[in-house]
Design a protein around this motif. Sequence first.
Motif, short mmCIF file in Angstrom:
data_model
loop_
_atom_site.label_atom_id
_atom_site.label_comp_id
_atom_site.label_asym_id
_atom_site.label_seq_id
_atom_site.Cartn_x
_atom_site.Cartn_y
_atom_site.Cartn_z
N PHE A 94 0.83 -1.20 0.00
CA PHE A 94 0.00 0.00 0.00
C PHE A 94 0.87 1.25 0.00
O PHE A 94 1.92 1.28 0.61
CB PHE A 94 -0.88 0.06 1.26
CG PHE A 94 -1.96 -0.97 1.31
CD1 PHE A 94 -2.98 -0.99 0.38
CD2 PHE A 94 -1.98 -1.91 2.33
CE1 PHE A 94 -3.99 -1.93 0.45
CE2 PHE A 94 -2.98 -2.86 2.41
CZ PHE A 94 -3.99 -2.87 1.46
N THR A 95 0.39 2.30 -0.65
CA THR A 95 0.99 3.62 -0.47
C THR A 95 0.29 4.26 0.72
O THR A 95 -0.82 3.85 1.09
CB THR A 95 0.80 4.51 -1.71
OG1 THR A 95 -0.60 4.76 -1.89
CG2 THR A 95 1.39 3.88 -2.96
N LYS A 96 0.91 5.25 1.31
CA LYS A 96 0.29 5.93 2.45
C LYS A 96 -1.00 6.61 2.04
O LYS A 96 -1.99 6.58 2.77
CB LYS A 96 1.26 6.95 3.06
CG LYS A 96 2.41 6.34 3.80
CD LYS A 96 3.28 7.44 4.36
CE LYS A 96 4.50 6.93 5.02
NZ LYS A 96 5.34 8.03 5.55
N VAL A 97 -1.01 7.22 0.87
CA VAL A 97 -2.20 7.93 0.40
C VAL A 97 -3.36 6.95 0.21
O VAL A 97 -4.47 7.18 0.71
CB VAL A 97 -1.91 8.68 -0.93
CG1 VAL A 97 -3.18 9.24 -1.54
CG2 VAL A 97 -0.89 9.77 -0.71
N PHE A 98 -3.10 5.84 -0.48
CA PHE A 98 -4.15 4.86 -0.72
C PHE A 98 -4.65 4.26 0.59
O PHE A 98 -5.85 4.12 0.82
CB PHE A 98 -3.65 3.74 -1.64
CG PHE A 98 -4.68 2.68 -1.91
CD1 PHE A 98 -5.68 2.90 -2.84
CD2 PHE A 98 -4.65 1.48 -1.22
CE1 PHE A 98 -6.65 1.92 -3.07
CE2 PHE A 98 -5.61 0.51 -1.45
CZ PHE A 98 -6.61 0.73 -2.38
N PHE A 99 -3.71 3.91 1.48
CA PHE A 99 -4.10 3.28 2.74
C PHE A 99 -4.90 4.24 3.61
O PHE A 99 -5.89 3.83 4.23
CB PHE A 99 -2.89 2.75 3.50
CG PHE A 99 -3.27 1.91 4.68
CD1 PHE A 99 -3.64 0.59 4.49
CD2 PHE A 99 -3.31 2.44 5.95
CE1 PHE A 99 -4.02 -0.19 5.57
CE2 PHE A 99 -3.68 1.67 7.04
CZ PHE A 99 -4.04 0.35 6.83
N SER A 100 -4.50 5.50 3.67
CA SER A 100 -5.24 6.45 4.51
C SER A 100 -6.67 6.63 3.97
O SER A 100 -7.61 6.73 4.75
CB SER A 100 -4.51 7.79 4.60
OG SER A 100 -4.42 8.41 3.35
N GLU A 101 -6.82 6.65 2.64
CA GLU A 101 -8.16 6.75 2.06
C GLU A 101 -8.99 5.50 2.37
O GLU A 101 -10.16 5.59 2.71
CB GLU A 101 -8.07 6.94 0.54
CG GLU A 101 -7.58 8.31 0.14
CD GLU A 101 -7.34 8.44 -1.36
OE1 GLU A 101 -7.59 7.47 -2.11
OE2 GLU A 101 -6.88 9.51 -1.78
N LYS A 102 -8.36 4.35 2.24
CA LYS A 102 -9.05 3.09 2.49
C LYS A 102 -9.50 2.99 3.96
O LYS A 102 -10.57 2.48 4.25
CB LYS A 102 -8.13 1.93 2.13
CG LYS A 102 -8.78 0.57 2.15
CD LYS A 102 -7.86 -0.47 1.57
CE LYS A 102 -8.42 -1.83 1.71
NZ LYS A 102 -9.08 -2.34 0.54
N ALA A 103 -8.68 3.50 4.87
CA ALA A 103 -9.01 3.44 6.30
C ALA A 103 -9.92 4.59 6.73
O ALA A 103 -10.47 4.56 7.83
CB ALA A 103 -7.73 3.47 7.12
N GLY A 104 -10.06 5.60 5.88
CA GLY A 104 -10.91 6.72 6.22
C GLY A 104 -10.29 7.67 7.23
O GLY A 104 -10.98 8.25 8.07
N ILE A 105 -8.96 7.81 7.15
CA ILE A 105 -8.27 8.76 8.03
C ILE A 105 -7.42 9.68 7.16
O ILE A 105 -7.09 9.35 6.03
CB ILE A 105 -7.40 8.06 9.10
CG1 ILE A 105 -6.34 7.18 8.46
CG2 ILE A 105 -8.26 7.24 10.02
CD1 ILE A 105 -5.41 6.51 9.45
N SER A 106 -7.07 10.84 7.70
CA SER A 106 -6.27 11.77 6.92
C SER A 106 -4.83 11.29 6.83
O SER A 106 -4.34 10.55 7.69
CB SER A 106 -6.31 13.17 7.53
OG SER A 106 -5.59 13.19 8.74
N ARG A 107 -4.16 11.73 5.79
CA ARG A 107 -2.77 11.35 5.60
C ARG A 107 -1.88 11.86 6.74
O ARG A 107 -1.03 11.12 7.25
CB ARG A 107 -2.31 11.86 4.23
CG ARG A 107 -0.83 11.79 3.95
CD ARG A 107 -0.34 10.35 3.83
NE ARG A 107 1.09 10.31 3.86
CZ ARG A 107 1.90 10.53 2.84
NH1 ARG A 107 1.40 10.80 1.66
NH2 ARG A 107 3.20 10.48 2.98
#
Length: 122
Positions: free
Chosen positions: A26-39
């Motif tokens: 995962f990239t940080k951007v993709f993972f943060s979106e997937k988890a519903g939290i800000s980068r």
Amino acid sequence: MTFDTLFEQRTLVGKKLKDCIRSLGFTKVFFSEKAGISRPTLDRLLDGTIDNKSTFDRHLQKILNVLNMTADQLLSYSPITEVKKVEAVYSLNAPDDYKMNEKAKKQYGLLMDVLDLCTIYY
């Protein structure tokens, strides 16, 4: 394991999260979106610098849900490292009784031909 204990060990939790996210690709951007939290919040979690316990608990729960892991599984997580086999064409460190396979012999021969050509032109 309780979230109080996890909050106290937030640096270790961040390191384990970082290892897990990287090894899953995962990239940080993709993972943060997937988890519903800000980068930025994800960055603070990964660095272990988040200082608000309720924020830590809430976002860690979201992350664990995305990873489909428990807190104990996260803390015991160890990235799997693959060892790739590489065929060496030539090595000065090879044992005296080392024999090259056919593919390596062909590659070595081609390499020597290229070197011969270089000496002709230079």
